[in-house]
Structures are given as structure tokens and as C-alpha cells.
Design a protein around this motif. Structure first.
Motif, PDB file in Angstrom:
ATOM      1  N   ALA A 108      59.514  11.464  46.024  1.00  0.00           N
ATOM      2  CA  ALA A 108      60.802  11.355  46.720  1.00  0.00           C
ATOM      3  C   ALA A 108      61.837  10.675  45.822  1.00  0.00           C
ATOM      4  N   PRO A 109      62.980  11.305  45.656  1.00  0.00           N
ATOM      5  CA  PRO A 109      64.038  10.680  44.850  1.00  0.00           C
ATOM      6  C   PRO A 109      64.756   9.601  45.639  1.00  0.00           C
ATOM      7  N   GLN A 110      65.292   8.653  44.920  1.00  0.00           N
ATOM      8  CA  GLN A 110      66.103   7.604  45.524  1.00  0.00           C
ATOM      9  C   GLN A 110      67.565   7.841  45.143  1.00  0.00           C
ATOM     10  N   PRO A 111      68.461   7.871  46.135  1.00  0.00           N
ATOM     11  CA  PRO A 111      69.873   8.049  45.786  1.00  0.00           C
ATOM     12  C   PRO A 111      70.430   6.796  45.108  1.00  0.00           C
ATOM     13  N   MET A 112      71.276   7.022  44.114  1.00  0.00           N
ATOM     14  CA  MET A 112      71.940   5.941  43.392  1.00  0.00           C
ATOM     15  C   MET A 112      73.413   6.329  43.269  1.00  0.00           C
ATOM     16  N   ALA A 113      74.270   5.625  43.973  1.00  0.00           N
ATOM     17  CA  ALA A 113      75.701   5.958  44.009  1.00  0.00           C
ATOM     18  C   ALA A 113      76.309   6.022  42.610  1.00  0.00           C
ATOM     19  N   GLU A 114      75.789   5.236  41.683  1.00  0.00           N
ATOM     20  CA  GLU A 114      76.337   5.222  40.322  1.00  0.00           C
ATOM     21  C   GLU A 114      76.121   6.544  39.593  1.00  0.00           C
ATOM     22  N   LEU A 115      75.222   7.388  40.095  1.00  0.00           N
ATOM     23  CA  LEU A 115      74.987   8.706  39.482  1.00  0.00           C
ATOM     24  C   LEU A 115      75.840   9.798  40.118  1.00  0.00           C
ATOM     25  N   ASP A 116      76.693   9.427  41.084  1.00  0.00           N
ATOM     26  CA  ASP A 116      77.585  10.396  41.717  1.00  0.00           C
ATOM     27  C   ASP A 116      78.575  10.961  40.703  1.00  0.00           C
ATOM     28  N   TYR A 117      79.106  12.114  41.015  1.00  0.00           N
ATOM     29  CA  TYR A 117      80.106  12.773  40.175  1.00  0.00           C
ATOM     30  C   TYR A 117      81.330  11.875  40.038  1.00  0.00           C
ATOM     31  N   PHE A 118      81.815  11.711  38.827  1.00  0.00           N
ATOM     32  CA  PHE A 118      83.086  11.027  38.603  1.00  0.00           C
ATOM     33  C   PHE A 118      83.799  11.709  37.460  1.00  0.00           C
ATOM     34  N   GLU A 119      85.074  11.518  37.383  1.00  0.00           N
ATOM     35  CA  GLU A 119      85.893  12.235  36.404  1.00  0.00           C
ATOM     36  C   GLU A 119      86.507  11.259  35.400  1.00  0.00           C
ATOM     37  N   GLY A 120      85.699  10.791  34.432  1.00  0.00           N
ATOM     38  CA  GLY A 120      86.230   9.995  33.330  1.00  0.00           C
ATOM     39  C   GLY A 120      86.676   8.590  33.671  1.00  0.00           C
ATOM     40  N   ASP A 121      86.267   8.052  34.795  1.00  0.00           N
ATOM     41  CA  ASP A 121      86.631   6.692  35.196  1.00  0.00           C
ATOM     42  C   ASP A 121      85.811   5.706  34.360  1.00  0.00           C
ATOM     43  N   THR A 122      86.486   4.975  33.468  1.00  0.00           N
ATOM     44  CA  THR A 122      85.800   4.050  32.565  1.00  0.00           C
ATOM     45  C   THR A 122      84.999   3.007  33.334  1.00  0.00           C
ATOM     46  N   ALA A 123      85.521   2.497  34.419  1.00  0.00           N
ATOM     47  CA  ALA A 123      84.794   1.502  35.219  1.00  0.00           C
ATOM     48  C   ALA A 123      83.530   2.114  35.817  1.00  0.00           C
ATOM     49  N   ALA A 124      83.597   3.383  36.228  1.00  0.00           N
ATOM     50  CA  ALA A 124      82.421   4.051  36.796  1.00  0.00           C
ATOM     51  C   ALA A 124      81.340   4.237  35.735  1.00  0.00           C
ATOM     52  N   ILE A 125      81.744   4.543  34.513  1.00  0.00           N
ATOM     53  CA  ILE A 125      80.785   4.685  33.420  1.00  0.00           C
ATOM     54  C   ILE A 125      80.075   3.352  33.196  1.00  0.00           C
ATOM     55  N   GLN A 126      80.826   2.270  33.185  1.00  0.00           N
ATOM     56  CA  GLN A 126      80.242   0.944  32.975  1.00  0.00           C
ATOM     57  C   GLN A 126      79.296   0.586  34.124  1.00  0.00           C
ATOM     58  N   ARG A 127      79.673   0.877  35.360  1.00  0.00           N
ATOM     59  CA  ARG A 127      78.795   0.603  36.521  1.00  0.00           C
ATOM     60  C   ARG A 127      77.505   1.418  36.414  1.00  0.00           C
ATOM     61  N   MET A 128      77.613   2.686  35.992  1.00  0.00           N
ATOM     62  CA  MET A 128      76.431   3.521  35.843  1.00  0.00           C
ATOM     63  C   MET A 128      75.504   2.935  34.777  1.00  0.00           C
ATOM     64  N   ARG A 129      76.054   2.552  33.641  1.00  0.00           N
ATOM     65  CA  ARG A 129      75.260   1.969  32.559  1.00  0.00           C
ATOM     66  C   ARG A 129      74.563   0.690  33.034  1.00  0.00           C
ATOM     67  N   GLN A 130      75.292  -0.179  33.726  1.00  0.00           N
ATOM     68  CA  GLN A 130      74.719  -1.431  34.215  1.00  0.00           C
ATOM     69  C   GLN A 130      73.613  -1.181  35.244  1.00  0.00           C
ATOM     70  N   ALA A 131      73.833  -0.231  36.149  1.00  0.00           N
ATOM     71  CA  ALA A 131      72.828   0.062  37.183  1.00  0.00           C
ATOM     72  C   ALA A 131      71.546   0.599  36.557  1.00  0.00           C
ATOM     73  N   ILE A 132      71.672   1.470  35.570  1.00  0.00           N
ATOM     74  CA  ILE A 132      70.490   2.022  34.907  1.00  0.00           C
ATOM     75  C   ILE A 132      69.767   0.924  34.129  1.00  0.00           C
ATOM     76  N   ASN A 133      70.519   0.097  33.422  1.00  0.00           N
ATOM     77  CA  ASN A 133      69.896  -0.981  32.654  1.00  0.00           C
ATOM     78  C   ASN A 133      69.228  -2.021  33.545  1.00  0.00           C
ATOM     79  N   ALA A 134      69.652  -2.132  34.790  1.00  0.00           N
ATOM     80  CA  ALA A 134      69.070  -3.111  35.719  1.00  0.00           C
ATOM     81  C   ALA A 134      67.754  -2.622  36.336  1.00  0.00           C
TER      82      ALA A 134
END
Length: 184
Positions: A108-134
Motif C-alpha cells: 500500500a502506498p502512502q500519500p505524501m503531499a510534497e510529491l504533488d504536482y507543482f509548477e516550478g515553485d522553489t519553496a515546494a522543491i525545498q519542502r519536497m527535498r526536506q520531506a524525502i530526506n526526513a
């Protein structure tokens, strides 16, 4: 065989080794939890989502077709062929990312909001990187997201039928260990 032809064959074999060896090392890093398998959702005909799009309501979204379901199943078989059997599996909240993960038949997959579609939002990229690293290390990690996210995270424009094995922890940009073509 002539000496010259033998030398060319040997040179060709030596030049081929690092590519194969580096892909083997990438799979080993994934198995040991030192890398992540980052993949684009499987085939979902069209582009974007309808104006009536709503998260949580798959009837309002662009979804996988039969070919996409088959494609995701093939990815699951490829992962298993590399001894990735029970990975931690995370997806964006779009139905096509979740359905791709389900069709891998790896749990079963777990949803992670940080993997949602985004369009070049630098803050979203940083949040995604931090969530994955955590995320805890030690087990294989498979993430299903959107192509634009993969490109923003890695600086690599992966083809829609290509996955990336990326070193952990994620750097800026993330270090791609291997580009993995879609299984056939």
C-alpha cells in the motif's frame, strides 16, 4: 582473430564496464536504502487535469488507461527482478500517482503531499527535498510523482517512460546515480 581486432574488442568491453557497474551500484544503493527510486506516474492520456479537478475525486482527474496499468505492472516486475520486494512506497495525492503505485503490486502506498504536482515553485522543491530526506533510511524507497517534480528535484528531464535512481540524502540538485528505461 587479429591482434588489432582483439584490442578493439577489449577496449570496447572496458568502456562498457563503468556504465554497467555504475547501474549495478545504483541498484545496490537503492536496495540498501542509500538511494531512492524516483518515477513518473504511468501513462495517463491527455495533459494536465480538467478545470473541475479535485483531489480525492478520481472522476475529476486524468487517470491511467489500460496501457498505463500494464506499464506500472511492468515497473513492479523490474523492481522485483532487482531484489526490491517490499519497498517503502510514497506517492503524490493525484489518483494517477497512487494508481501507478498500486499497480506495482508492492504494498500500500502512502500519500505524501510534497510529491504533488507543482509548477516550478522553489519553496515546494525545498519542502519536497526536506520531506524525502526526513524519511527513515535502511529500506528501499520508491516515490511516484510527476515529471515536472522529477526535473525540478534533479535538474534532469527524465523521459515519461524513465525512472531515476537518486542518491540520498538529496542534494541541490539531487545526484542521479542511474537513469532506468521503462521495461518492455
Amino acid at each position: 582473430m587479429s591482434r588489432r581486432r582483439g584490442a578493439w574488442l577489449l577496449l570496447g568491453a572496458c568502456l562498457a564496464l563503468p556504465v554497467h557497474a555504475s547501474e549495478d551500484a545504483a541498484w545496490a544503493a537503492l536496495r540498501s536504502g542509500q538511494a531512492v527510486f524516483l518515477m513518473h506516474h504511468a501513462s495517463a492520456p491527455g495533459a494536465g487535469d480538467p478545470d473541475s479537478f479535485r483531489l480525492g475525486d478520481c472522476t475529476t482527474q486524468r487517470n491511467l488507461d489500460g496501457g498505463g496499468r500494464y506499464q506500472a505492472q511492468q515497473w513492479g516486475q523490474l523492481l522485483r527482478s532487482h531484489w526490491i520486494e517490499a519497498p517503502r512506497l510514497f506517492t503524490g495525492r493525484w489518483c494517477r500517482t497512487q494508481d501507478t503505485a498500486l499497480e506495482l503490486h508492492m504494498g500500500a502506498p502512502q500519500p505524501m503531499a510534497e510529491l504533488d504536482y507543482f509548477e516550478g515553485d522553489t519553496a515546494a522543491i525545498q519542502r519536497m527535498r526536506q520531506a524525502i530526506n526526513a524519511l527513515p533510511r535502511g529500506l528501499p524507497l520508491v516515490l511516484v510523482t510527476h515529471g515536472v517534480n522529477m526535473a525540478a528535484l534533479t535538474g534532469t528531464a527524465a523521459a515519461p517512460d524513465e525512472a531515476l535512481i537518486v542518491a540520498l540524502p538529496l542534494t541541490e540538485p539531487a545526484r542521479v546515480l542511474a537513469r532506468i528505461p521503462a521495461p518492455h
